[in-house]
Design a protein around this motif. Structure first.
Motif, PDB file in Angstrom:
ATOM      1  N   LYS A   1       0.827  -1.210   0.000  1.00 36.13           N
ATOM      2  CA  LYS A   1       0.000   0.000   0.000  1.00 36.13           C
ATOM      3  C   LYS A   1       0.861   1.259   0.000  1.00 36.13           C
ATOM      4  CE  LYS A   1      -4.219  -1.905   1.890  1.00 36.13           C
ATOM      5  NZ  LYS A   1      -3.773  -3.292   2.273  1.00 36.13           N
ATOM      6  N   ASP A   2       2.184   1.061  -0.138  1.00 40.49           N
ATOM      7  CA  ASP A   2       3.111   2.197  -0.170  1.00 40.49           C
ATOM      8  C   ASP A   2       2.882   2.994  -1.461  1.00 40.49           C
ATOM      9  OD1 ASP A   2       5.390   3.816  -0.651  1.00 40.49           O
ATOM     10  OD2 ASP A   2       6.586   2.565   0.698  1.00 40.49           O
ATOM     11  N   SER A   3       2.360   4.215  -1.305  1.00 41.06           N
ATOM     12  CA  SER A   3       1.955   4.979  -2.490  1.00 41.06           C
ATOM     13  C   SER A   3       3.155   5.372  -3.356  1.00 41.06           C
ATOM     14  CB  SER A   3       1.162   6.220  -2.073  1.00 41.06           C
ATOM     15  OG  SER A   3       1.949   7.013  -1.209  1.00 41.06           O
ATOM     16  N   LYS A   4       4.309   5.601  -2.719  1.00 36.70           N
ATOM     17  CA  LYS A   4       5.489   5.995  -3.506  1.00 36.70           C
ATOM     18  C   LYS A   4       5.984   4.828  -4.359  1.00 36.70           C
ATOM     19  CE  LYS A   4       6.933   9.389  -0.109  1.00 36.70           C
ATOM     20  NZ  LYS A   4       7.789   9.625   1.061  1.00 36.70           N
ATOM     21  N   VAL A   5       6.013   3.647  -3.757  1.00 35.38           N
ATOM     22  CA  VAL A   5       6.455   2.454  -4.493  1.00 35.38           C
ATOM     23  C   VAL A   5       5.475   2.142  -5.627  1.00 35.38           C
ATOM     24  CG1 VAL A   5       6.872  -0.039  -4.323  1.00 35.38           C
ATOM     25  CG2 VAL A   5       7.690   1.475  -2.519  1.00 35.38           C
ATOM     26  N   ASN A   6       4.192   2.229  -5.322  1.00 35.33           N
ATOM     27  CA  ASN A   6       3.169   1.957  -6.340  1.00 35.33           C
ATOM     28  C   ASN A   6       3.243   2.946  -7.503  1.00 35.33           C
ATOM     29  OD1 ASN A   6       0.927  -0.266  -5.865  1.00 35.33           O
ATOM     30  ND2 ASN A   6       1.667   0.403  -3.867  1.00 35.33           N
ATOM     31  N   ALA A   7       3.460   4.209  -7.174  1.00 35.75           N
ATOM     32  CA  ALA A   7       3.538   5.234  -8.227  1.00 35.75           C
ATOM     33  C   ALA A   7       4.749   4.988  -9.124  1.00 35.75           C
ATOM     34  CB  ALA A   7       3.608   6.625  -7.596  1.00 35.75           C
ATOM     35  N   TYR A   8       5.862   4.634  -8.497  1.00 31.24           N
ATOM     36  CA  TYR A   8       7.098   4.399  -9.252  1.00 31.24           C
ATOM     37  C   TYR A   8       6.974   3.182 -10.173  1.00 31.24           C
ATOM     38  CZ  TYR A   8      11.922   2.777 -10.000  1.00 31.24           C
ATOM     39  OH  TYR A   8      13.090   2.312 -10.551  1.00 31.24           O
ATOM     40  N   VAL A   9       6.523   2.061  -9.610  1.00 32.88           N
ATOM     41  CA  VAL A   9       6.377   0.833 -10.411  1.00 32.88           C
ATOM     42  C   VAL A   9       5.322   1.049 -11.503  1.00 32.88           C
ATOM     43  CG1 VAL A   9       5.635  -1.587 -10.356  1.00 32.88           C
ATOM     44  CG2 VAL A   9       7.148  -0.714  -8.562  1.00 32.88           C
ATOM     45  N   GLY A  10       4.226   1.712 -11.145  1.00 31.32           N
ATOM     46  CA  GLY A  10       3.169   1.998 -12.116  1.00 31.32           C
ATOM     47  C   GLY A  10       3.684   2.853 -13.269  1.00 31.32           C
ATOM     48  N   CYS A  11       4.509   3.828 -12.957  1.00 36.85           N
ATOM     49  CA  CYS A  11       5.081   4.720 -13.979  1.00 36.85           C
ATOM     50  C   CYS A  11       5.899   3.923 -14.989  1.00 36.85           C
ATOM     51  CB  CYS A  11       5.938   5.784 -13.282  1.00 36.85           C
ATOM     52  SG  CYS A  11       6.808   6.906 -14.412  1.00 36.85           S
ATOM     53  N   VAL A  12       6.786   3.061 -14.499  1.00 36.42           N
ATOM     54  CA  VAL A  12       7.638   2.262 -15.399  1.00 36.42           C
ATOM     55  C   VAL A  12       6.775   1.279 -16.204  1.00 36.42           C
ATOM     56  CG1 VAL A  12       9.538   0.580 -15.522  1.00 36.42           C
ATOM     57  CG2 VAL A  12       9.659   2.487 -13.890  1.00 36.42           C
ATOM     58  N   ALA A  13       5.866   0.580 -15.518  1.00 34.17           N
ATOM     59  CA  ALA A  13       5.028  -0.423 -16.199  1.00 34.17           C
ATOM     60  C   ALA A  13       4.150   0.236 -17.263  1.00 34.17           C
ATOM     61  CB  ALA A  13       4.165  -1.161 -15.175  1.00 34.17           C
ATOM     62  N   ASN A  14       3.582   1.399 -16.938  1.00 39.14           N
ATOM     63  CA  ASN A  14       2.706   2.071 -17.902  1.00 39.14           C
ATOM     64  C   ASN A  14       3.458   2.532 -19.140  1.00 39.14           C
ATOM     65  OD1 ASN A  14       0.585   1.636 -16.198  1.00 39.14           O
ATOM     66  ND2 ASN A  14       0.614   3.692 -15.304  1.00 39.14           N
ATOM     67  N   ARG A  15       4.679   3.030 -18.925  1.00 40.62           N
ATOM     68  CA  ARG A  15       5.463   3.451 -20.102  1.00 40.62           C
ATOM     69  C   ARG A  15       5.808   2.250 -20.982  1.00 40.62           C
ATOM     70  NH1 ARG A  15      10.459   6.955 -18.374  1.00 40.62           N
ATOM     71  NH2 ARG A  15      11.180   6.185 -20.387  1.00 40.62           N
ATOM     72  N   VAL A  16       6.148   1.116 -20.357  1.00 43.93           N
ATOM     73  CA  VAL A  16       6.493  -0.093 -21.125  1.00 43.93           C
ATOM     74  C   VAL A  16       5.279  -0.586 -21.920  1.00 43.93           C
ATOM     75  CG1 VAL A  16       7.097  -2.548 -20.926  1.00 43.93           C
ATOM     76  CG2 VAL A  16       8.420  -0.831 -19.667  1.00 43.93           C
ATOM     77  N   THR A  17       4.126  -0.692 -21.252  1.00 41.52           N
ATOM     78  CA  THR A  17       2.948  -1.248 -21.955  1.00 41.52           C
ATOM     79  C   THR A  17       2.386  -0.259 -22.976  1.00 41.52           C
ATOM     80  OG1 THR A  17       1.510  -0.557 -20.119  1.00 41.52           O
ATOM     81  CG2 THR A  17       2.289  -2.833 -20.105  1.00 41.52           C
ATOM     82  N   ALA A  18       2.604   1.047 -22.742  1.00 43.61           N
ATOM     83  CA  ALA A  18       2.135   2.042 -23.715  1.00 43.61           C
ATOM     84  C   ALA A  18       2.910   1.944 -25.031  1.00 43.61           C
ATOM     85  CB  ALA A  18       2.252   3.452 -23.131  1.00 43.61           C
ATOM     86  N   ALA A  19       4.100   1.320 -24.985  1.00 48.34           N
ATOM     87  CA  ALA A  19       4.912   1.182 -26.197  1.00 48.34           C
ATOM     88  C   ALA A  19       4.538  -0.056 -27.013  1.00 48.34           C
ATOM     89  CB  ALA A  19       6.394   1.126 -25.820  1.00 48.34           C
ATOM     90  N   LEU A  20       3.579  -0.840 -26.516  1.00 46.04           N
ATOM     91  CA  LEU A  20       3.132  -2.035 -27.249  1.00 46.04           C
ATOM     92  C   LEU A  20       2.310  -1.634 -28.461  1.00 46.04           C
ATOM     93  CD1 LEU A  20       1.998  -4.233 -24.219  1.00 46.04           C
ATOM     94  CD2 LEU A  20       3.849  -4.791 -25.816  1.00 46.04           C
ATOM     95  N   PRO A  21       2.358  -2.448 -29.517  1.00 48.06           N
ATOM     96  CA  PRO A  21       1.554  -2.131 -30.697  1.00 48.06           C
ATOM     97  C   PRO A  21       0.039  -2.172 -30.426  1.00 48.06           C
ATOM     98  CG  PRO A  21       2.794  -4.192 -31.005  1.00 48.06           C
ATOM     99  CD  PRO A  21       3.216  -3.622 -29.696  1.00 48.06           C
ATOM    100  N   ASP A  22      -0.400  -3.066 -29.574  1.00 48.97           N
ATOM    101  CA  ASP A  22      -1.841  -3.177 -29.282  1.00 48.97           C
ATOM    102  C   ASP A  22      -2.216  -2.205 -28.168  1.00 48.97           C
ATOM    103  OD1 ASP A  22      -4.421  -3.819 -28.674  1.00 48.97           O
ATOM    104  OD2 ASP A  22      -4.020  -5.884 -28.023  1.00 48.97           O
ATOM    105  N   LYS A  23      -2.870  -1.111 -28.554  1.00 47.63           N
ATOM    106  CA  LYS A  23      -3.211  -0.072 -27.568  1.00 47.63           C
ATOM    107  C   LYS A  23      -4.524  -0.386 -26.838  1.00 47.63           C
ATOM    108  CE  LYS A  23       0.236   2.376 -29.213  1.00 47.63           C
ATOM    109  NZ  LYS A  23       1.542   2.161 -28.598  1.00 47.63           N
ATOM    110  N   SER A  24      -5.240  -1.409 -27.311  1.00 45.34           N
ATOM    111  CA  SER A  24      -6.562  -1.676 -26.725  1.00 45.34           C
ATOM    112  C   SER A  24      -6.456  -2.455 -25.410  1.00 45.34           C
ATOM    113  CB  SER A  24      -7.435  -2.455 -27.719  1.00 45.34           C
ATOM    114  OG  SER A  24      -6.858  -3.728 -27.939  1.00 45.34           O
ATOM    115  N   GLN A  25      -5.361  -3.185 -25.243  1.00 48.87           N
ATOM    116  CA  GLN A  25      -5.194  -4.000 -24.034  1.00 48.87           C
ATOM    117  C   GLN A  25      -4.914  -3.116 -22.824  1.00 48.87           C
ATOM    118  OE1 GLN A  25      -4.896  -7.787 -23.496  1.00 48.87           O
ATOM    119  NE2 GLN A  25      -5.343  -6.762 -21.551  1.00 48.87           N
ATOM    120  N   ARG A  26      -5.715  -3.267 -21.776  1.00 52.08           N
ATOM    121  CA  ARG A  26      -5.435  -2.548 -20.530  1.00 52.08           C
ATOM    122  C   ARG A  26      -4.613  -3.444 -19.619  1.00 52.08           C
ATOM    123  NH1 ARG A  26     -10.450   0.460 -17.974  1.00 52.08           N
ATOM    124  NH2 ARG A  26      -8.744   0.843 -16.536  1.00 52.08           N
TER     125      ARG A  26
END
Ligand SMILES: [Zn+2]
Length: 266
Positions: free
Chosen positions: A56-81
């Motif tokens: 529930k550590d908001s700083k850790v969650n924000a950091y991991v979320g930031c990296v994961a979101n940038r990686v998945t946003a670079a995928l060709p399929d933009k429809s997958q959440r």
């Protein structure tokens, strides 16, 4: 008679599926549909969330979320959440599941020292999903581990038969207590695709060799959990060094168009 029919069904499926090709042109045997794999991924992820402590550590969650979101946003399929969950555990581990689920253990953040190294791991995990490696693993488990029971596989409605086996095949072996490691070819494929993906997302691919060297050094006598399901091989670092140079232009192009930095806030 029933057994014979199952065997015939399996053989016809094998015949129909042997022509699959992975993104790098490898032949693959895939016995399950993408919908079945997504269902299996979702069910397994729910199980993980029930059994493991979520950070529930908001700083850790924000950091991991930031990296994961940038990686998945670079995928060709933009429809997958993609759903990202941080598990509060000293395990040096991370995984991605079919259907768009990413799990990161806080222990990994001690080995992956910065955003680029974390992106190496997440790119690699997402690449396993993209290349349908868990489908291959589950298919192999189906063929070798449980015999010709294909017709009896009940995903969903009837509960998951051989649930532990499937979870292990998805790379969740640490949870259910036995390990079905990815193969060397799958590992190389995930390295190639993952490094390209993270570079496209604007992360420095030169973190690849550093991360896997850190990983090899970490985790005491047994080594980090991640390496038990993702076995390394001795030419890996050399292969990575070459790959890093190949994808540098993707990284530079992404940097030139502007990317935000993911940092753990103090
Ligand atoms: Zn791997």
């Amino acid at each position: 008679m029933k057994k014979l029919l199952s065997a015939l069904a399996l053989l016809s499926l094998l015949g129909g599926c042997a022509t699959h090709q992975s993104p790098t042109g490898r032949g693959q045997t895939l016995l399950f549909s993408p919908a079945e794999m997504n269902q299996l991924g979702a069910a397994s992820f729910e199980e993980m969330k029930k059994q493991q402590k979520i950070s529930k550590d908001s700083k850790v969650n924000a950091y991991v979320g930031c990296v994961a979101n940038r990686v998945t946003a670079a995928l060709p399929d933009k429809s997958q959440r993609w759903e990202v969950v941080v598990f509060d555990s000293p395990q040096v581990n991370a995984f991605a599941l079919p259907g768009g689920h990413i799990g990161v253990y806080t222990g990994l953040l001690k080995v992956a020292e910065n955003q680029d190294q974390l992106a190496v791991v997440l790119g690699h995990e997402v690449a396993h999903v993209l290349a349908q490696h868990s489908n291959e693993q589950v298919s192999r488990a189906q063929m070798t581990g449980t015999g010709l029971q294909l017709a009896n596989v009940a995903l969903g409605a009837g509960g998951i038969a051989n649930r532990d086996l499937y979870m292990a095949a998805l790379g969740l072996g640490a949870l259910v207590g036995y390990i079905l490691p990815f193969g060397r070819e799958q590992e190389s494929e995930a390295d190639v695709m993952g490094l390209e993906l993270m570079a496209r997302a604007g992360f420095d691919p030169r973190a690849g060799t550093v991360l896997w060297q850190n990983m090899a050094k970490a985790g005491g006598a047994q080594g980090p959990e991640l390496l038990s399901t993702h076995p390394s091989h001795n030419t890996r670092i050399r292969d990575l060094a070459r790959l890093e140079q190949q994808v540098m232009p993707l990284y530079e192009a992404a940097r030139a168009s502007g990317v935000k930095t993911c940092q753990m806030t103090k």
